[in-house]
Each structure stands twice: as structure tokens, then as C-alpha cells.
Design a protein around this motif. Structure first.
Motif, PDB file in Angstrom:
ATOM      1  N   ARG A 165      -6.937   2.714  -1.088  1.00  0.00           N
ATOM      2  CA  ARG A 165      -7.358   2.585   0.306  1.00  0.00           C
ATOM      3  C   ARG A 165      -7.536   4.000   0.853  1.00  0.00           C
ATOM      4  NH1 ARG A 165      -4.618  -1.848   4.311  1.00  0.00           N
ATOM      5  NH2 ARG A 165      -6.045  -1.632   6.083  1.00  0.00           N
ATOM      6  N   THR A 207     -11.328  -0.107   1.393  1.00  0.00           N
ATOM      7  CA  THR A 207     -10.454  -0.526   0.297  1.00  0.00           C
ATOM      8  C   THR A 207     -11.320  -0.663  -0.950  1.00  0.00           C
ATOM      9  OG1 THR A 207      -8.971  -1.699   1.800  1.00  0.00           O
ATOM     10  CG2 THR A 207      -8.892  -2.307  -0.524  1.00  0.00           C
ATOM     11  N   TRP A 236       0.882  -1.179   0.000  1.00  0.00           N
ATOM     12  CA  TRP A 236       0.000   0.000   0.000  1.00  0.00           C
ATOM     13  C   TRP A 236       0.911   1.217   0.000  1.00  0.00           C
ATOM     14  CZ3 TRP A 236      -4.718  -0.244  -1.503  1.00  0.00           C
ATOM     15  CH2 TRP A 236      -5.441  -1.428  -1.322  1.00  0.00           C
TER      16      TRP A 236
END
Length: 289
Positions: free
Chosen positions: A241, A283, A186
Motif C-alpha cells: 500500500r 493498494t 498493513w
């Protein structure tokens, strides 16, 4: 002869009796008022929490819906997607600011003409953007959405937004992973050059939390161990996200924030005593990218 009433009927209350009666009345009224005040405070606190959470979830729902649309490109011209993830000042919104809030600029082919529409300095329905803004320069920040007609409030009292992105850099159809556990990367742009350069799951445990801020400076960046081997272009993004953090407008005594919150790559300290702090996250797979 006039009849006389019994003595007990003609005698009034004594001073002691009146004092006791007044004291009991005061105690009863005071207790009733206290109960009312407590109930009213509880109602106000519940209402405040409800409003804050309603703002959070409402704003997040719009974000989710729009991010899924990002990159809509029916003519397959490759000109659409997430195009800017840098941090900007919340007042002077065109000014880059490492201590500001991240924006989410994305493009999509709404009119399906195979090209990215220009006009009005890029402000049109094919260049939407989400950001935290202080519209009146008075500290009253909120989540805004510009869908072609200028910034408009989307959710009040949203004080921070966090973003991170999963990507497929080698174009093999699978999101890139890291570490021996093969957890998803991420990534964020930690130096404001509009390239993804840091995995904020720096310890590769699949959870983004305070532990990822290894040096405890309040920012999850390359110095915490998550620096990518090479920067990644935004065109490789395949999922996002999102975090939103809200602060109650007034103190909420029964739920004052007592802990830190992770919002993307930033660690936020608890606010001043009495205020509630709430965070939601989601997400989102970008189905058009």
C-alpha cells in the motif's frame, strides 16, 4: 454676415462633467482589471492544482507498475522480492534515519539468468529503488527512481511517501488478518531493522486514519496498539500500500490545506497558510511474490 453656431455647440464640457466622465472611466477600467486579475488567479490556481495532481498520479502509476514486477523470478530461485523498507535521510541517502522517508528497494530477474546480478555496488537494473530525495540539498525534494543508472527525478514536489505491506506469514495462500473483524494487517517497520513489526490499522476497522494514532504523537507505532506478536520477514510480503503526498510550489489561495493527512504511519500537519497539500494512495498486489 457670418452664421453663428448655436450656443450649445460651442460651449465645452464643464469641469464637473469631465470629473464625472473620468470617474466613470476609472470605475469601468478598474472593474475590468479586477475581473481579469481574479480570472488570472483562478487560472493559475487551477493550473497549479493540475500540475501537482499530474505529478502525483504519474509517479504513482510508475510505482504501481514496478511493484507488480517486484520479485519476478522465472527460474524460481527465491532470490527476488522487496528487500528494504527502512527509512533513510533524504540528502545523505545511504544514512538510516528514523525521521527520514521510507524507501522501497526491490529486486527482479530482468535478464532471466536465475541469479541476482551484482556490479557497481549493487546499482543495476535488477536492484531498482524508489525514494524521496533532496538531490541538490536545497529543500527541493522529489520522488526519485533508481533503475540502474543512479537516482533520477520521477515526480516533482513530492514531499512524503508512505508504505505498508500485507503478508502471508504462514504461507497458506491467504493474507494475514487481525482483530475480531478479520481486517487485513498493513504492517510497517517502525524501528528501522528491516522487519515488519506494527499493524498501522491499529484499531482494526479497515481504515488507516488519524484514529489509529491513539496517543496523538503523529506516528502510528506499536504504542498505539498495533504491535505484531512477532516481527515478519520481508519475504512474506504479498501486497503493498503506497501513499504519496505533494505540496504546491506556490500558494493556492482557493485550496489552502486546512486538515491533517495520513501518509503511511505518519500524520502530517497542514502546511503554512496558502499552500495546497494533496495525497494519493493505491493498494498493489505483488503478482510475482
Amino acid at each position: 454676415m457670418t452664421a453663428q453656431l448655436p450656443k450649445k455647440w460651442t460651449a465645452g464640457y464643464t469641469l464637473l462633467e469631465l470629473t464625472v466622465a473620468l470617474a466613470l472611466t476609472a470605475i469601468t477600467v478598474g472593474a475590468a482589471v479586477s475581473v481579469y486579475i481574479v480570472q488570472q488567479q483562478h487560472f493559475n490556481n487551477q493550473r497549479m492544482r493540475h500540475l501537482v495532481r499530474h505529478n502525483l498520479w504519474g509517479g504513482l502509476a510508475v510505482l504501481e507498475q514496478e511493484i507488480r514486477k517486484a520479485g519476478y523470478d522465472p527460474q524460481d530461485c527465491g532470490a527476488f522480492g522487496i528487500v528494504d523498507v527502512r527509512r533513510y535521510d533524504v540528502v545523505n541517502v545511504h544514512e538510516l534515519d528514523m525521521d527520514g522517508q521510507p524507501v522501497l528497494f526491490y529486486t527482479l530477474d530482468r535478464d532471466e539468468n536465475g541469479g541476482l546480478d551484482n556490479g557497481n555496488k549493487g546499482r543495476n537494473r535488477e536492484h531498482p529503488k524508489f525514494r524521496i530525495s533532496d538531490l541538490k540539498d536545497d529543500g527541493g525534494v522529489c520522488l526519485t527512481w533508481d533503475n540502474g543508472s543512479g537516482r533520477r527525478p520521477l515526480a516533482d514536489h513530492i514531499h512524503a511517501m508512505g508504505t505498508a505491506y500485507a503478508f502471508d506469514q504462514d504461507e497458506n495462500g491467504r493474507l494475514d488478518t487481525a482483530g475480531s473483524t478479520n481486517q487485513l494487517i498493513w504492517a510497517v517497520d517502525s524501528d528501522n531493522d528491516n522487519l515488519l513489526d506494527t499493524n498501522i490499522d491499529s484499531n482494526h476497522d479497515g481504515v488507516i486514519d488519524e484514529k489509529d494514532d491513539a496517543n496523538g504523537d503523529g506516528v502510528i507505532d506499536g504504542s498505539d496498539g498495533g504491535k505484531l506478536a512477532a516481527p515478519v520477514a520481508l519475504s512474506h510480503i504479498r501486497a503493498a500500500r503506497i501513499w504519496l503526498m505533494a505540496l504546491s510550489k506556490h500558494p493556492v489561495q482557493s485550496q489552502a490545506a486546512r486538515r491533517k493527512h495520513v501518509v503511511g504511519d505518519r500524520i502530517y500537519q497542514p502546511p503554512e497558510a496558502g499552500y495546497g497539500q494533496f495525497v494519493v494512495s493505491s493498494t498493489i498486489v505483488c503478482r510475482n511474490m
